[in-house]
Design a protein around this motif. Structure first.
Motif, PDB file in Angstrom:
ATOM      1  N   ILE A 192       0.870  -1.183   0.000  1.00  0.00           N
ATOM      2  CA  ILE A 192       0.000   0.000   0.000  1.00  0.00           C
ATOM      3  C   ILE A 192       0.902   1.227   0.000  1.00  0.00           C
ATOM      4  N   ALA A 193       0.738   2.096  -0.983  1.00  0.00           N
ATOM      5  CA  ALA A 193       1.430   3.383  -1.018  1.00  0.00           C
ATOM      6  C   ALA A 193       0.449   4.411  -1.582  1.00  0.00           C
ATOM      7  N   VAL A 194       0.197   5.451  -0.842  1.00  0.00           N
ATOM      8  CA  VAL A 194      -0.791   6.457  -1.232  1.00  0.00           C
ATOM      9  C   VAL A 194      -0.250   7.313  -2.373  1.00  0.00           C
ATOM     10  N   ALA A 195      -0.887   7.233  -3.523  1.00  0.00           N
ATOM     11  CA  ALA A 195      -0.436   7.962  -4.701  1.00  0.00           C
ATOM     12  C   ALA A 195      -0.811   9.444  -4.648  1.00  0.00           C
ATOM     13  N   PHE A 196      -1.920   9.772  -4.031  1.00  0.00           N
ATOM     14  CA  PHE A 196      -2.397  11.157  -4.033  1.00  0.00           C
ATOM     15  C   PHE A 196      -1.461  12.101  -3.294  1.00  0.00           C
ATOM     16  N   ALA A 197      -0.655  11.588  -2.393  1.00  0.00           N
ATOM     17  CA  ALA A 197       0.247  12.435  -1.616  1.00  0.00           C
ATOM     18  C   ALA A 197       1.564  12.709  -2.331  1.00  0.00           C
ATOM     19  N   ARG A 198       1.746  12.121  -3.509  1.00  0.00           N
ATOM     20  CA  ARG A 198       3.022  12.231  -4.223  1.00  0.00           C
ATOM     21  C   ARG A 198       2.808  12.689  -5.656  1.00  0.00           C
ATOM     22  N   THR A 199       3.770  13.439  -6.156  1.00  0.00           N
ATOM     23  CA  THR A 199       3.733  13.813  -7.562  1.00  0.00           C
ATOM     24  C   THR A 199       4.464  12.735  -8.360  1.00  0.00           C
ATOM     25  N   PRO A 200       4.242  12.675  -9.663  1.00  0.00           N
ATOM     26  CA  PRO A 200       5.004  11.717 -10.475  1.00  0.00           C
ATOM     27  C   PRO A 200       6.513  11.921 -10.347  1.00  0.00           C
ATOM     28  N   MET A 201       6.947  13.165 -10.187  1.00  0.00           N
ATOM     29  CA  MET A 201       8.374  13.436 -10.059  1.00  0.00           C
ATOM     30  C   MET A 201       8.941  12.866  -8.761  1.00  0.00           C
ATOM     31  N   THR A 202       8.240  13.056  -7.638  1.00  0.00           N
ATOM     32  CA  THR A 202       8.745  12.514  -6.372  1.00  0.00           C
ATOM     33  C   THR A 202       8.743  10.990  -6.395  1.00  0.00           C
ATOM     34  N   MET A 203       7.771  10.392  -7.067  1.00  0.00           N
ATOM     35  CA  MET A 203       7.753   8.923  -7.192  1.00  0.00           C
ATOM     36  C   MET A 203       8.924   8.445  -8.041  1.00  0.00           C
ATOM     37  N   ALA A 204       9.229   9.151  -9.103  1.00  0.00           N
ATOM     38  CA  ALA A 204      10.352   8.776  -9.968  1.00  0.00           C
ATOM     39  C   ALA A 204      11.678   8.881  -9.216  1.00  0.00           C
ATOM     40  N   ILE A 205      11.836   9.939  -8.439  1.00  0.00           N
ATOM     41  CA  ILE A 205      13.066  10.111  -7.662  1.00  0.00           C
ATOM     42  C   ILE A 205      13.182   9.014  -6.600  1.00  0.00           C
ATOM     43  N   THR A 206      12.089   8.729  -5.910  1.00  0.00           N
ATOM     44  CA  THR A 206      12.095   7.667  -4.901  1.00  0.00           C
ATOM     45  C   THR A 206      12.431   6.325  -5.525  1.00  0.00           C
ATOM     46  N   ALA A 207      11.802   6.016  -6.658  1.00  0.00           N
ATOM     47  CA  ALA A 207      12.073   4.746  -7.338  1.00  0.00           C
ATOM     48  C   ALA A 207      13.529   4.653  -7.773  1.00  0.00           C
ATOM     49  N   ASN A 208      14.070   5.739  -8.292  1.00  0.00           N
ATOM     50  CA  ASN A 208      15.475   5.730  -8.708  1.00  0.00           C
ATOM     51  C   ASN A 208      16.404   5.554  -7.509  1.00  0.00           C
ATOM     52  N   ASP A 209      16.124   6.250  -6.423  1.00  0.00           N
ATOM     53  CA  ASP A 209      16.953   6.116  -5.229  1.00  0.00           C
ATOM     54  C   ASP A 209      16.926   4.686  -4.701  1.00  0.00           C
ATOM     55  N   LEU A 210      15.761   4.062  -4.704  1.00  0.00           N
ATOM     56  CA  LEU A 210      15.659   2.665  -4.247  1.00  0.00           C
ATOM     57  C   LEU A 210      16.410   1.727  -5.194  1.00  0.00           C
ATOM     58  N   GLN A 211      16.322   1.993  -6.472  1.00  0.00           N
ATOM     59  CA  GLN A 211      17.034   1.191  -7.462  1.00  0.00           C
ATOM     60  C   GLN A 211      18.561   1.262  -7.248  1.00  0.00           C
ATOM     61  N   VAL A 212      19.057   2.464  -7.044  1.00  0.00           N
ATOM     62  CA  VAL A 212      20.488   2.654  -6.822  1.00  0.00           C
ATOM     63  C   VAL A 212      20.901   2.064  -5.466  1.00  0.00           C
ATOM     64  N   GLY A 213      20.102   2.324  -4.433  1.00  0.00           N
ATOM     65  CA  GLY A 213      20.430   1.845  -3.094  1.00  0.00           C
ATOM     66  C   GLY A 213      20.390   0.331  -2.941  1.00  0.00           C
ATOM     67  N   SER A 214      19.562  -0.320  -3.750  1.00  0.00           N
ATOM     68  CA  SER A 214      19.447  -1.785  -3.674  1.00  0.00           C
ATOM     69  C   SER A 214      20.346  -2.486  -4.672  1.00  0.00           C
ATOM     70  N   LYS A 215      21.063  -1.705  -5.460  1.00  0.00           N
ATOM     71  CA  LYS A 215      21.934  -2.258  -6.524  1.00  0.00           C
ATOM     72  C   LYS A 215      21.142  -3.101  -7.504  1.00  0.00           C
ATOM     73  N   GLY A 216      19.961  -2.596  -7.818  1.00  0.00           N
ATOM     74  CA  GLY A 216      19.134  -3.252  -8.829  1.00  0.00           C
ATOM     75  C   GLY A 216      18.090  -4.116  -8.258  1.00  0.00           C
TER      76      GLY A 216
END
Length: 88
Positions: free
Chosen positions: A64-88
């Motif tokens: 569960i992640a509330v989409a209304f509280a986030r913009t597409p840009m903040t979601m993209a940044i979060t996803a990228n940070d998780l991708q880099v932090g988890s090494k894929g």
């Protein structure tokens, strides 16, 4: 068939980042395919950072992640940070 488990939450009853990391490691060692966190009392994405650092092959995600509280840009940044932090 894939079997997933919950990573738990942060703070209060849910535990700490260390608890989430231990839970992620336990899920992986027990043979679970994935670990998921939910945005019910805390942010759903922060526990994924702790779990990613403690696991190697787990599929991690949010149940569960509330989409209304986030913009597409903040979601993209979060996803990228998780991708880099988890090494894929």
């Amino acid at each position: 068939m894939k079997v997933d488990g919950g990573l738990g939450g942060l703070g209060g009853v849910g535990g700490s980042y260390f608890d989430v990391a231990r839970r992620g490691r336990w899920l992986e060692d027990a043979g679970y395919d994935g670990g998921f966190s939910a945005e019910t009392t805390h942010d759903a994405f922060l526990p994924l950072v702790a779990a990613a650092q403690a696991t190697e092959h787990q599929e991690l995600g949010t149940s569960i992640a509330v989409a209304f509280a986030r913009t597409p840009m903040t979601m993209a940044i979060t996803a990228n940070d998780l991708q880099v932090g988890s090494k894929g």
